[in-house]
Design an enzyme around this catalytic site. Structure first.
Site, short mmCIF file in Angstrom:
data_model
loop_
_atom_site.label_atom_id
_atom_site.label_comp_id
_atom_site.label_asym_id
_atom_site.label_seq_id
_atom_site.Cartn_x
_atom_site.Cartn_y
_atom_site.Cartn_z
N THR A 130 1.24 -1.38 0.08
CA THR A 130 0.26 0.05 0.04
C THR A 130 1.07 1.12 -0.21
O THR A 130 1.43 1.69 1.01
CB THR A 130 -1.32 -0.41 1.02
OG1 THR A 130 -1.65 -1.64 0.90
CG2 THR A 130 -1.92 1.34 0.86
N ALA B 26 -1.94 4.47 -3.63
CA ALA B 26 -2.45 3.40 -3.92
C ALA B 26 -3.20 2.54 -3.24
O ALA B 26 -1.62 1.74 -2.90
CB ALA B 26 -1.33 2.89 -5.24
N SER C 299 -6.12 -0.19 -2.92
CA SER C 299 -6.93 -1.27 -3.63
C SER C 299 -6.37 -1.21 -5.11
O SER C 299 -6.64 -2.28 -5.59
CB SER C 299 -8.71 -1.37 -3.56
OG SER C 299 -8.83 -0.76 -1.82
N THR D 252 1.79 -2.62 8.41
CA THR D 252 2.11 -3.12 9.40
C THR D 252 2.87 -3.71 10.11
O THR D 252 3.77 -4.49 9.36
CB THR D 252 0.80 -3.98 9.61
OG1 THR D 252 -0.43 -3.52 9.52
CG2 THR D 252 0.49 -4.70 11.18
N GLU E 109 -4.22 -14.19 2.55
CA GLU E 109 -4.09 -12.79 3.76
C GLU E 109 -5.64 -13.29 3.79
O GLU E 109 -6.18 -12.53 5.41
CB GLU E 109 -3.33 -12.03 3.31
CG GLU E 109 -3.72 -10.66 3.73
CD GLU E 109 -2.91 -9.70 3.57
OE1 GLU E 109 -3.13 -8.66 3.75
OE2 GLU E 109 -2.34 -9.67 2.33
N GLN F 296 -24.43 -2.63 21.89
CA GLN F 296 -25.91 -1.89 22.93
C GLN F 296 -26.59 -3.33 24.24
O GLN F 296 -26.62 -2.15 25.04
CB GLN F 296 -27.19 -2.93 21.40
CG GLN F 296 -28.43 -2.20 21.97
CD GLN F 296 -28.12 -0.02 21.54
OE1 GLN F 296 -27.03 0.58 21.07
NE2 GLN F 296 -29.20 0.44 21.96
N THR G 27 -10.48 -4.06 0.57
CA THR G 27 -12.10 -3.31 1.26
C THR G 27 -13.38 -4.34 0.48
O THR G 27 -13.63 -5.14 -0.27
CB THR G 27 -12.57 -2.11 0.71
OG1 THR G 27 -12.61 -2.03 -0.94
CG2 THR G 27 -11.01 -1.39 0.47
#
Length: 380
Positions: free
Chosen positions: A127, A131, A133, A159, A243, A337, A366
């Site tokens: 990533t 750039a 996805s 990460t 992944e 909730q 995504t």
């Protein structure tokens, strides 16, 4: 055929004991520190968890992807920290597999062997600021020179990017780039011109470090080319499926964790003279959640088993990743909730689970990309 054998379940118990004893008690501290100790990689390596699917000749356990699936799920289920799972997973499930699959023997000895021991930490660099996805539009370049390459560019949302000793980095190696102009080079943090620009602050996954990196005329030798030049897109796609499965497995573990915690809370918390779980509205919430969790679990398990047995069910993997990522967010929301005001407080782990769950619908593809992959698989 069920995906888990008695051996896999014994591994699950072993992982659960380790995570419950050595990770869970420290999660709050690591979340506040915005990282977990580097020594945790060494400890996981010592116990064999980082090398479950790798061959024994490299220090691995000689297991299969199902062994790895147990580790990924149980780490999320027992640990209660998306950040810890992400930091360990980015190394063992994302950075090391390309070296395992495409590396030369020398490369495996150089990075895979110490990586399995937890002595070196790896990250995957795909990533970029422009750039995500759209992998084919990478701008980081690797210009060929005598004896190697000169790399210029930047990566973000990486990460382990801050602490990584080596970065499996996607670069353009042709003017056009695109599907037939991407190559992978292994960059090392001590190379001149390799810089960690910043440690990024995130909504969730606080215990993992996420870095922004820049490369200014980084000289990378030929022996650091991973796989074939200009064939890097194949390498990207080869590991994307696993992944995405690990994201789905982590979601399954996470949704079970927050469900169990909330169930215990609903049995103890009283309102109007009885435990809140005895009210029909709350009881039905648990019923609905249990159905969603079981559906996600069986979907992910079945797909992981098929992948582990040599199939390449891209559509089903994509469906499993999409579905599990949505369900964990729905379950975490319901659990907030049920906790009421307490669910909004950091004191209760459900608050962290809610924040951590949101990244599943972004990382490793995504929702929008997942839907596109699924739709195209039907010839549309």
């Amino acid at each position: 055929m069920p995906p888990f054998t008695e051996e896999h379940e014994e591994l699950r118990e072993s992982v659960r004991r380790f995570v419950t004893k050595e990770i869970a008690p420290h999660v709050d501290e690591w979340e506040e520190a915005r990282e977990f100790p580097r020594e945790l990689y060494n400890r996981c390596g010592e116990l064999g968890f980082l090398g479950l699917k790798f061959e024994t000749e490299y220090g691995g356990q000689g297991g299969d992807y199902v062994h790895d699936a147990v580790w990924v799920e149980e780490l999320s289920r027992s640990g209660g920290s998306g950040g810890v799972a992400a930091g360990l997973g980015a190394h063992a499930e994302i950075a090391m597999p390309p070296i395992w699959k495409f590396g030369t023997e020398e490369q495996k000895q150089r990075w895979l062997v110490p990586g399995i021991k937890g002595e070196l930490v790896g990250a995957l660099g795909i990533t970029e600021p422009g750039a995500g996805s759209d992998v084919a539009s990478l701008r980081t370049t690797a210009r060929k020179v005598d004896g190697g390459y000169v790399v210029n560019g930047a990566k973000t949302f990486i990460t382990n990017g801050v602490r990584a000793d080596f970065l499996v980095c996607a670069c353009k190696t042709t003017e056009e780039g695109g599907h037939h102009g991407i190559s992978f080079l292994v960059l090392e943090r001590d190379m001149p011109g390799y810089e960690v620009v910043s440690k990024l602050e995130k909504m969730g996954w606080h215990a993992s470090d996420t870095g922004e990196l820049s490369f200014s005329d980084v000289e990378v030798p030929d022996e650091n080319l991973l796989g074939e030049q200009n064939e890097g897109f194949k390498l990207i796609m080869a590991n994307f499926q696993w992944e995405r499965l690990t994201m789905a497995l982590g979601a399954v573990g996470g949704m079970q964790k927050v469900f169990e915690q909330t169930l215990a809370y609903a049995k103890e918390r009283e309102a109007f003279g009885r435990p809140i779980g005895r009210f029909q509205a709350i009881r039905h919430k648990f019923a609905e959640m249990s159905v969603k969790i079981e559906a996600a679990k069986q979907m992910v398990y079945a797909t992981a088993w098929r992948f582990a047995n040599g199939e390449y069910p891209v559509r089903e993997i994509t469906q499993a990743k999409l579905y599990a990522s949505r369900i964990i967010e729905e379950v975490a929301d319901d659990c907030i909730q049920i906790h009421g005001g307490y669910g909004y407080m950091k004191e209760y782990e459900v608050e962290r689970a809610y924040r951590d769950s949101r990244l599943n619908r972004i990382g490793a593809g995504t929702d929008e990309v997942m839907l596109e992959v699924i739709g195209r698989s039907y010839g549309l």
